[in-house]
Every structure is written in structure tokens, then in C-alpha cells.
Design a protein around this motif. Structure first.
Motif, PDB file in Angstrom:
ATOM      1  N   TYR A 243       0.820  -1.204   0.000  1.00  8.39           N
ATOM      2  CA  TYR A 243       0.000   0.000   0.000  1.00  8.39           C
ATOM      3  C   TYR A 243       0.863   1.267   0.000  1.00  8.39           C
ATOM      4  N   ILE A 244       1.797   1.324   0.937  1.00  6.97           N
ATOM      5  CA  ILE A 244       2.563   2.562   1.103  1.00  6.97           C
ATOM      6  C   ILE A 244       3.563   2.746  -0.035  1.00  6.97           C
ATOM      7  N   PHE A 245       4.007   1.621  -0.585  1.00  6.06           N
ATOM      8  CA  PHE A 245       4.925   1.714  -1.714  1.00  6.06           C
ATOM      9  C   PHE A 245       4.255   2.417  -2.889  1.00  6.06           C
ATOM     10  N   LYS A 246       3.002   2.067  -3.146  1.00 10.31           N
ATOM     11  CA  LYS A 246       2.242   2.703  -4.234  1.00 10.31           C
ATOM     12  C   LYS A 246       1.982   4.168  -3.920  1.00 10.31           C
ATOM     13  N   VAL A 247       1.611   4.429  -2.669  1.00 14.32           N
ATOM     14  CA  VAL A 247       1.299   5.810  -2.271  1.00 14.32           C
ATOM     15  C   VAL A 247       2.515   6.722  -2.498  1.00 14.32           C
ATOM     16  N   GLN A 248       3.685   6.295  -2.029  1.00 15.76           N
ATOM     17  CA  GLN A 248       4.843   7.179  -2.153  1.00 15.76           C
ATOM     18  C   GLN A 248       5.180   7.435  -3.625  1.00 15.76           C
ATOM     19  N   ASP A 249       5.009   6.401  -4.450  1.00 13.70           N
ATOM     20  CA  ASP A 249       5.303   6.559  -5.862  1.00 13.70           C
ATOM     21  C   ASP A 249       4.367   7.602  -6.483  1.00 13.70           C
ATOM     22  N   GLU A 250       3.086   7.467  -6.174  1.00 18.66           N
ATOM     23  CA  GLU A 250       2.061   8.409  -6.651  1.00 18.66           C
ATOM     24  C   GLU A 250       2.341   9.835  -6.177  1.00 18.66           C
ATOM     25  N   TYR A 251       2.568   9.976  -4.881  1.00 27.27           N
ATOM     26  CA  TYR A 251       2.778  11.305  -4.299  1.00 27.27           C
ATOM     27  C   TYR A 251       3.977  12.001  -4.944  1.00 27.27           C
ATOM     28  N   ASN A 252       5.062  11.247  -5.122  1.00 30.99           N
ATOM     29  CA  ASN A 252       6.262  11.876  -5.675  1.00 30.99           C
ATOM     30  C   ASN A 252       6.037  12.323  -7.121  1.00 30.99           C
ATOM     31  N   LYS A 253       5.301  11.514  -7.894  1.00 36.89           N
ATOM     32  CA  LYS A 253       5.010  11.894  -9.282  1.00 36.89           C
ATOM     33  C   LYS A 253       4.085  13.112  -9.341  1.00 36.89           C
ATOM     34  N   GLU A 254       2.990  13.030  -8.595  1.00 33.69           N
ATOM     35  CA  GLU A 254       1.994  14.124  -8.630  1.00 33.69           C
ATOM     36  C   GLU A 254       2.591  15.455  -8.171  1.00 33.69           C
ATOM     37  N   ARG A 255       3.374  15.376  -7.136  1.00 28.39           N
ATOM     38  CA  ARG A 255       3.841  16.636  -6.557  1.00 28.39           C
ATOM     39  C   ARG A 255       4.967  17.275  -7.349  1.00 28.39           C
ATOM     40  N   LEU A 256       5.655  16.479  -8.159  1.00 28.59           N
ATOM     41  CA  LEU A 256       6.637  17.096  -9.056  1.00 28.59           C
ATOM     42  C   LEU A 256       5.881  18.010 -10.020  1.00 28.59           C
ATOM     43  N   GLU A 257       4.739  17.535 -10.509  1.00 34.21           N
ATOM     44  CA  GLU A 257       3.923  18.352 -11.413  1.00 34.21           C
ATOM     45  C   GLU A 257       3.425  19.613 -10.705  1.00 34.21           C
ATOM     46  N   LYS A 258       3.081  19.462  -9.430  1.00 33.74           N
ATOM     47  CA  LYS A 258       2.614  20.615  -8.651  1.00 33.74           C
ATOM     48  C   LYS A 258       3.717  21.668  -8.526  1.00 33.74           C
ATOM     49  N   ILE A 259       4.932  21.205  -8.284  1.00 37.63           N
ATOM     50  CA  ILE A 259       6.062  22.147  -8.144  1.00 37.63           C
ATOM     51  C   ILE A 259       6.285  22.869  -9.476  1.00 37.63           C
ATOM     52  N   LYS A 260       6.246  22.107 -10.575  1.00 39.11           N
ATOM     53  CA  LYS A 260       6.456  22.714 -11.899  1.00 39.11           C
ATOM     54  C   LYS A 260       5.417  23.799 -12.179  1.00 39.11           C
ATOM     55  N   LYS A 261       4.194  23.553 -11.767  1.00 43.75           N
ATOM     56  CA  LYS A 261       3.117  24.533 -11.960  1.00 43.75           C
ATOM     57  C   LYS A 261       3.312  25.749 -11.069  1.00 43.75           C
ATOM     58  N   ALA A 262       3.660  25.482  -9.798  1.00 46.60           N
ATOM     59  CA  ALA A 262       3.768  26.574  -8.827  1.00 46.60           C
ATOM     60  C   ALA A 262       4.983  27.452  -9.099  1.00 46.60           C
ATOM     61  N   LYS A 263       6.035  26.848  -9.667  1.00 50.88           N
ATOM     62  CA  LYS A 263       7.270  27.612  -9.889  1.00 50.88           C
ATOM     63  C   LYS A 263       7.914  27.187 -11.204  1.00 50.88           C
ATOM     64  N   PRO A 264       7.387  27.719 -12.311  1.00 53.34           N
ATOM     65  CA  PRO A 264       7.858  27.279 -13.634  1.00 53.34           C
ATOM     66  C   PRO A 264       9.354  27.534 -13.849  1.00 53.34           C
ATOM     67  N   ASP A 265       9.938  28.495 -13.128  1.00 50.83           N
ATOM     68  CA  ASP A 265      11.357  28.758 -13.388  1.00 50.83           C
ATOM     69  C   ASP A 265      12.304  27.984 -12.456  1.00 50.83           C
ATOM     70  N   MET A 266      11.766  27.036 -11.690  1.00 46.49           N
ATOM     71  CA  MET A 266      12.625  26.142 -10.911  1.00 46.49           C
ATOM     72  C   MET A 266      13.495  25.364 -11.894  1.00 46.49           C
ATOM     73  N   LYS A 267      14.790  25.368 -11.676  1.00 47.35           N
ATOM     74  CA  LYS A 267      15.668  24.663 -12.622  1.00 47.35           C
ATOM     75  C   LYS A 267      15.826  23.205 -12.199  1.00 47.35           C
ATOM     76  N   MET A 268      15.507  22.295 -13.098  1.00 49.38           N
ATOM     77  CA  MET A 268      15.517  20.869 -12.771  1.00 49.38           C
ATOM     78  C   MET A 268      16.616  20.167 -13.550  1.00 49.38           C
ATOM     79  N   ILE A 269      17.507  19.536 -12.819  1.00 48.18           N
ATOM     80  CA  ILE A 269      18.699  18.941 -13.438  1.00 48.18           C
ATOM     81  C   ILE A 269      18.858  17.500 -13.007  1.00 48.18           C
TER      82      ILE A 269
END
Ligand code: 6CS
Length: 318
Positions: A243-269
Motif C-alpha cells: 500500500y505505502i509503496f504505491k502511495v509514495q510513488d504516486e505522491y512523488n510523481k503528482e507533486r513534481l507536477e505541482k512544483i512545476k506549476k507553482a514555480k515554472p522557473d525552478m531549474k531541474m537537473i
């Protein structure tokens, strides 16, 4: 009966999801005879405080991440040796939920401190968020990197060329804002919910570490449970691994998109394989430090765990 469960993260986090699902299952399985109360981070103290409260029996359960547990249970710091775990997370999941090294050998180290190690789970790849571009150890020159407080993490970031600055989780945002530190390292879901991306300019993937956590209970509490309750607890914990393995995978994917939206000029390397290899080589020094700190027993733990990881990688198909 009330069971108190303290987590090291805020409401809405991976640890919170775990604790909430634990609560739901335990209450359901005991027909409400046991109620579980979840204490989010900030209500009871730092991670080290929470562990202490479990050993005292004031709390029944807490998350105790290896990154904070190193002075109490030295050998758990094997999880802070960089590049130890696989880049295949299925393999990591298998090792973290079934490993003999973890549940037998490390388990007895926990027992000695009055703790029962119930489970370990991953919370995602740790990403650097920094105020400058870091591609090689020289870029870490004069760079104050916030780490969790385990001595091994301090050695790891010294080996990488940085000036490690240990501090509790709750002080990191302010530390970045006031420029007491130049960067920090955590999984993406945490970078998003703790808003670390607001006060840094770069997110850098170096592939150096998975965030792992343990769930502990008091050894006396655990041993004092009726057989039926102990079985229920063990089963619940086993059910929660997938259960938690799936949750963490989901959360990390979803929230990367949230960060990109909230701060488009964040430099990702993402570092290239060649760049990662340089840090991996530097990490050998940290590995040696782990062996120095923990002696022959630590060395055996490190070697056995590496063998388990290799076997799990093979089974997971590379
Ligand atoms: O960096 C820390 O201190 C914390 N990071 C996470 C993702 N969870 C708990 C831990 O204390």
C-alpha cells in the motif's frame, strides 16, 4: 484502549497516509476496541524526541527514520551510505519489507534500546534543492548542506565536498530563507509540502539515496500484547507494505507536477551517468567511515545487505 502513533511529517504526507491507513485497519480489525490517534510532526517534538517517547512507553508507535536515529541505533545508518540501495525501487521494496539483515540483525539492535522494529518502507528518491547548480564535488565547495542529524549523513556530505549542517526538519524552511543553509535534500513529496522549492532555485537528481523510514513500537509494549493482538498488528504491518509503496510513488510523481506549476522557473537537473559516477566514487570514503564507526558487525551488515540488494535486483529483472 488507545494507541498513539506519532509521525515525523505533516498531515498529508506519506507517513501520514501510512498512519491513517494503519488506524483504519486496526480499528476495523479490533471492532473499535482499539482506537488509534495520529500525532503529526510539530505536535510532540523532533524525530529523536518521538523515538524517546516510544522507549518510555508514552507513545505506542512512531516513525523513526534512519537519518535521525544514528546516535541511538548506530548500525541503522547503513541506510545513509550513499548509493547503497538500488535504482530499481521494486528491488528496494522487497529488501526493505523482507530482509533478514533488517529484521533479524538490525532488529536485535533496536531491541537492545527497548524498541521493536516493525517495518521499513521507502519514501522516494532524495533530491537536492539548492541555491546553486551542483554537478561535481567542487561545486559543493563552501556549501552548507542541511542534513538530518545522523553522523553518517554528515560523513556522506563531507565526502561529497559540502559542509554538512544537521538540523531538525522543522527548521529547514527558515534556514533556507535566512540563508543559514544553501540547500537541503529530501524526496519530492516533502519538497512540495514543506515548500522548500519556494526558497531554493534548483532541484538536482544525483541518484544518491532513497529516503527510508522505520516504524517502531516499544519492545515491552509489543511483548506484552496478547497473541491475538500481536498477530493482528504483524498482519496489518505486512499488509501496508504494498500500500505505502504505491502511495509514495504516486505522491512523488503528482507533486513534481505541482512544483512545476507553482514555480515554472525552478531549474531541474538530472546528473548524467558520468557525473553521478564521480559522486559514487566519492561516496566510497563515506562507506569506509561507516565501517570505522560500526566495526566488524557493521561491515557484515553492509556486505550482507548489499548481497540481498543484488539478489533482489536480479529477481526484479535488472
Ligand atoms: O528531512 C527530514 O528531517 C525529514 N524528511 C522526511 C521526508 N521525513 C521525515 C524526516 O524527519
Amino acid at each position: 484502549e488507545e494507541w498513539k502513533f506519532a509521525i515525523e511529517e505533516i498531515t498529508g504526507s506519506v507517513q501520514d497516509r501510512y498512519a491513517q491507513e494503519f488506524k483504519r485497519l486496526v480499528e476495523e480489525k479490533t471492532d473499535g476496541e482499539v482506537t488509534v490517534t495520529v500525532y503529526p510532526y510539530g505536535t510532540l517534538g523532533t524525530s529523536a524526541d518521538l523515538t524517546e517517547l516510544v522507549t518510555q512507553g508514552a507513545l505506542q508507535f512512531a516513525n523513526a527514520s534512519p537519518g535521525h536515529l544514528g546516535t541511538l541505533v548506530q548500525e541503522i545508518q547503513v541506510f545513509s551510505v550513499p548509493y547503497l540501495l538500488s535504482d530499481n525501487n521494486e528491488a528496494n521494496k522487497k529488501v526493505l519489507s523482507e530482509s533478514e539483515v533488517i529484521y533479524d540483525t538490525l532488529g536485535s539492535d533496536f531491541e537492545e534500546k527497548g524498541l521493536k522494529l516493525l517495518t521499513m518502507y521507502p519514501e522516494g528518491e532524495m533530491v537536492w534543492t539548492t541555491n546553486r547548480e551542483i554537478r561535481k564535488p567542487e561545486d559543493f565547495d563552501n556549501f552548507k548542506m542541511r542534513t538530518m542529524v545522523s553522523p553518517m549523513l554528515i560523513e556522506a556530505y563531507k565526502a561529497f565536498g559540502a559542509s554538512p549542517t544537521p538540523m531538525p526538519y522543522g527548521e529547514v524552511y527558515g534556514g533556507l530563507q535566512l540563508k543559514q543553509i544553501d540547500g537541503q535534500v529530501n524526496p519530492i513529496f516533502a519538497i512540495e509540502e514543506m515548500k522548500f522549492y519556494e526558497v531554493t532555485d534548483y532541484m538536482i537528481w544525483a541518484g544518491q539515496q532513497q529516503f527510508t523510514t522505520t516504524v517502531v513500537t516499544g519492545a515491552d509494549f509489543y511483548n506484552g500484547l496478547s497473541d491475538e493482538r500481536r498477530k493482528m498488528l504483524d498482519e496489518t504491518v505486512a499488509e501496508l507494505s504494498d500500500y505505502i509503496f504505491k502511495v509514495q510513488d504516486e505522491y512523488n510523481k503528482e507533486r513534481l507536477e505541482k512544483i512545476k506549476k507553482a514555480k515554472p522557473d525552478m531549474k531541474m537537473i538530472e546528473l548524467t551517468d558520468e557525473e553521478k559516477a564521480v559522486f559514487e566514487k566519492a561516496a566510497m570514503q563515506a562507506r569506509e567511515k561507516f565501517i570505522e564507526m560500526t566495526g566488524d558487525s557493521g561491515k557484515k551488515i553492509l556486505n550482507d545487505l548489499e548481497a540481498e540488494i543484488k539478489a533482489a535486483e536480479k529477481e526484479a529483472g535488472g
